[in-house]
Write an enzyme that holds these catalytic residues in place. Structure first.
Site, PDB file in Angstrom:
ATOM      1  N   CYS A  57      -1.863  33.218  10.229  1.00  0.00           N
ATOM      2  CA  CYS A  57      -1.649  33.964  11.466  1.00  0.00           C
ATOM      3  C   CYS A  57      -1.196  33.046  12.598  1.00  0.00           C
ATOM      4  CB  CYS A  57      -2.958  34.670  11.832  1.00  0.00           C
ATOM      5  SG  CYS A  57      -2.821  35.629  13.319  1.00  0.00           S
ATOM      6  N   TYR A 114       0.488  13.892   0.861  1.00  0.00           N
ATOM      7  CA  TYR A 114       0.038  14.554   2.091  1.00  0.00           C
ATOM      8  C   TYR A 114       0.262  16.064   2.023  1.00  0.00           C
ATOM      9  CZ  TYR A 114       0.514   9.637   3.193  1.00  0.00           C
ATOM     10  OH  TYR A 114       0.438   8.267   3.130  1.00  0.00           O
ATOM     11  N   GLY A 119       1.987   4.973  -0.629  1.00  0.00           N
ATOM     12  CA  GLY A 119       1.367   6.263  -0.920  1.00  0.00           C
ATOM     13  C   GLY A 119       2.460   7.231  -1.330  1.00  0.00           C
ATOM     14  N   ARG A 120       3.241   7.625  -0.324  1.00  0.00           N
ATOM     15  CA  ARG A 120       4.274   8.641  -0.532  1.00  0.00           C
ATOM     16  C   ARG A 120       5.198   8.311  -1.698  1.00  0.00           C
ATOM     17  NH1 ARG A 120       5.771  11.741   3.761  1.00  0.00           N
ATOM     18  NH2 ARG A 120       4.988  10.092   5.114  1.00  0.00           N
ATOM     19  N   GLU A 168       0.832  -1.220   0.000  1.00  0.00           N
ATOM     20  CA  GLU A 168       0.000   0.000   0.000  1.00  0.00           C
ATOM     21  C   GLU A 168       0.861   1.262   0.000  1.00  0.00           C
ATOM     22  OE1 GLU A 168      -2.212  -0.441   3.644  1.00  0.00           O
ATOM     23  OE2 GLU A 168      -3.606  -1.862   2.762  1.00  0.00           O
ATOM     24  N   ARG A 178       2.731  19.664   6.414  1.00  0.00           N
ATOM     25  CA  ARG A 178       3.757  18.735   6.903  1.00  0.00           C
ATOM     26  C   ARG A 178       4.835  19.414   7.744  1.00  0.00           C
ATOM     27  NH1 ARG A 178       6.784  15.847   4.442  1.00  0.00           N
ATOM     28  NH2 ARG A 178       6.389  14.020   5.721  1.00  0.00           N
TER      29      ARG A 178
HETATM   30  N1  LLP Z   1      -1.533   1.963   4.393  1.00  0.00           N
HETATM   31  C1  LLP Z   1      -2.107   2.460   5.495  1.00  0.00           C
HETATM   32  C2  LLP Z   1      -3.043   1.638   6.243  1.00  0.00           C
HETATM   33  C3  LLP Z   1      -1.802   3.758   5.917  1.00  0.00           C
HETATM   34  O1  LLP Z   1      -2.369   4.247   7.015  1.00  0.00           O
HETATM   35  C4  LLP Z   1      -0.894   4.550   5.169  1.00  0.00           C
HETATM   36  C5  LLP Z   1      -0.559   5.921   5.582  1.00  0.00           C
HETATM   37  C6  LLP Z   1      -0.342   3.994   4.008  1.00  0.00           C
HETATM   38  C7  LLP Z   1      -0.677   2.688   3.656  1.00  0.00           C
HETATM   39  C8  LLP Z   1       0.618   4.735   3.128  1.00  0.00           C
HETATM   40  O2  LLP Z   1       1.808   5.062   3.747  1.00  0.00           O
HETATM   41  P1  LLP Z   1       2.991   5.731   2.878  1.00  0.00           P
HETATM   42  O3  LLP Z   1       3.454   4.708   1.870  1.00  0.00           O
HETATM   43  O4  LLP Z   1       2.448   6.927   2.226  1.00  0.00           O
HETATM   44  O5  LLP Z   1       4.026   6.046   3.882  1.00  0.00           O
HETATM   45  N2  LLP Z   1       0.526  12.696   6.767  1.00  0.00           N
HETATM   46  C9  LLP Z   1       1.751  11.998   7.062  1.00  0.00           C
HETATM   47  C10 LLP Z   1       1.706  10.549   6.669  1.00  0.00           C
HETATM   48  C11 LLP Z   1       0.528   9.804   7.242  1.00  0.00           C
HETATM   49  C12 LLP Z   1       0.439   8.396   6.746  1.00  0.00           C
HETATM   50  C13 LLP Z   1      -0.876   7.801   7.064  1.00  0.00           C
HETATM   51  N3  LLP Z   1      -1.027   6.454   6.630  1.00  0.00           N
HETATM   52  C14 LLP Z   1       2.901  12.739   6.388  1.00  0.00           C
HETATM   53  O6  LLP Z   1       2.679  13.766   5.752  1.00  0.00           O
HETATM   54  O7  LLP Z   1       4.046  12.334   6.504  1.00  0.00           O
END
Ligand code: LLP
Length: 430
Positions: free
Chosen positions: A354, A383, A287-288, A285, A323
């Site tokens: 502000c 994000y 994302g980033r 999964e 972030r």
């Molecule tokens: N799977 C689940 C169940 C998750 O909760 C997340 C991210 C991902 C996959 C994806 O994770 P990644 O590959 O993107 O690291 N807002 C924060 C990051 C929060 C991540 C939340 N869950 C930031 O800007 O660093």
């Protein structure tokens, strides 16, 4: 500064893909998120390719929370991605982008009755986060006269080297069921009439720059799977979540490549399933890693102030990129219209919000800045817009997507009218 190949400097201007950042802001205004579609495609191919080389049955479920714009979901859908969805909204967007329901996993530790009903109705798989939730889901499926395929989310109690707010696999985290209670959860699922336990799910955290915790996570999942086989669970997938980090500090961060990641997790996974005599799909999964570096945030300098230090006050702040204030995150900045000029002074890049904490970048060596200059904040695709707000009653900015020579809005900027559009006048004020 080392720039990735889709960011170049030509004629003194930062370019993203084929496009001059200065032309883009002239055409679309600032602040502006700009995404290079080709970079997302390349990232998807690289990450999925690294895993599939080891094992063909890999499914990539894009973590839609990282960037939920439909255009991005469509790009990823066209490449065969499914999605990790964490809300009814993410589920609806993933489906409308054309993702197959059987490639979606509805995640979350606090799903509402309507979330569960929607999961049942759309036929997606559900990652269940507690035995209580299982019972609610059983009822929802029973009412609909159907059966739901589920996984439980395991809390592997792994210490992860990342910001504490985004470490999710710690024993103290709100997510998942502790490994020593997980068998009990599956027994409940086996006994439930409308539940079909077909998977196991885990996600240890985000922005992880070391592959070793992922390997340990897979070890835990294999151990749990061994016990599950003993109680008669037939797993068709093992989902190891996302979390692979990127080098935000391009000069100094040592970030694992997808090949490093695959090299750490796949041998553990393959050895495990071989010993157990099973061939489940491996779900990931990310994302980033898929979207972060595809996108820059372009902002304009409103004023420069030389106080105890030099501030460049720009028109984007934590309303658009939360972030830095939320996780003390570092994003590289480039003077978009002066990208080949010598860096002569340290500037702190401050937003228009502000709050003292509204700083996007601190003490960065940049060329001499004046009002009107363009600041590009890099690696803003994950994000970034997804966590934006209307704080200080600031309309959110537009998002543009690039494909070769083409540039198009994938979201128009909000207006002041949009801010008030959803507000109601209470009858006693009318
Ligand atoms: N799977 C689940 C169940 C998750 O909760 C997340 C991210 C991902 C996959 C994806 O994770 P990644 O590959 O993107 O690291 N807002 C924060 C990051 C929060 C991540 C939340 N869950 C930031 O800007 O660093």
């Amino acid at each position: 500064m080392i720039l990735p190949p889709h960011l170049t400097v030509r004629g003194g201007h930062l370019h993203i893909g084929e496009h001059d950042a200065v032309d883009l802001v002239e055409r679309f205004g600032t602040p502006l998120y700009v995404t290079d579609d080709a970079r997302i495609r390349r990232n998807f191919r690289r990450l999925s390719g690294a895993l599939i080389t080891h094992y063909p049955e890999v499914r990539v479920l894009y973590a839609a929370k990282a960037n939920g714009n439909l255009a991005i979901l469509r790009t990823l859908a066209s490449m065969g991605a499914g999605a990790d969805v964490f809300s009814a909204g993410e589920l609806a967007l993933a489906l409308s982008a054309g993702m197959r329901p059987d490639r979606l996993l509805f995640n979350g530790s606090s799903k509402s009755p309507s979330d569960l009903a929607l999961a049942v109705e759309t036929g997606v798989r559900v990652s269940v986060d507690s035995i209580d939730e299982l019972q609610h889901l059983e009822r929802a499926a029973g009412e609909a006269g159907t059966t739901v395929d589920i996984a439980f989310r395991v809390n592997p109690a792994i210490d992860v080297p990342t910001h504490p707010k985004i470490a999710t696999g710690l024993a103290t985290s709100k997510f998942g069921i502790p490994a020593d209670e997980i068998l009990n959860a599956y027994r409940h699922a086996l006994a439930a009439e409308h539940i079909n336990p077909v998977g196991i799910h885990c996600h240890i955290g985000s922005q992880i720059l070391d592959v070793e915790p992922f390997a340990r996570e897979v070890e835990v999942l294999i151990e749990v799977t061994r016990d599950l086989i003993d109680i008669g669970v037939d797993l068709s997938f093992i989902d190891i979540g996302g979390g692979l980090g990127i080098p935000y500090r391009r000069e100094t961060d040592r970030a694992p490549t997808p090949e490093d990641y695959a090299g750490a997790v796949m041998p553990v996974f393959l050895r495990g399933i071989h010993e157990l005599g099973i061939e489940p799909e491996l779900w990931v999964e990310p994302g980033r890693w898929l979207v972060a570096d595809s996108t820059i945030l372009l902002a304009r300098v409103n004023s420069v102030k030389i106080a105890h230090k030099a501030f460049a006050n720009i028109d984007a702040g934590f309303n658009l990129l939360a972030r830095p204030v939320m996780y003390d995150s570092y994003h590289e900045v480039v003077a978009g219209n002066k990208a080949d000029m010598p860096a002569v002074r340290e500037y702190t890049i401050a937003g228009p919000i502000c709050e003292t904490g509204d700083i996007l970048a601190e003490d960065r060596m940049l060329p001499d800045l004046v009002a009107g200059d363009i600041i590009a904040v890099l690696d803003a695709g994950a994000y970034g817009f997804a966590m934006s707000s209307q704080y200080n009653s600031r309309p959110r900015c537009a998002e543009v997507i690039l494909s070769g020579e083409e540039a198009a809005l994938m979201r128009r900027a909000e207006t002041i009218d949009d801010l008030v559009a959803l507000m109601e006048v209470p009858p006693w004020q009318a």
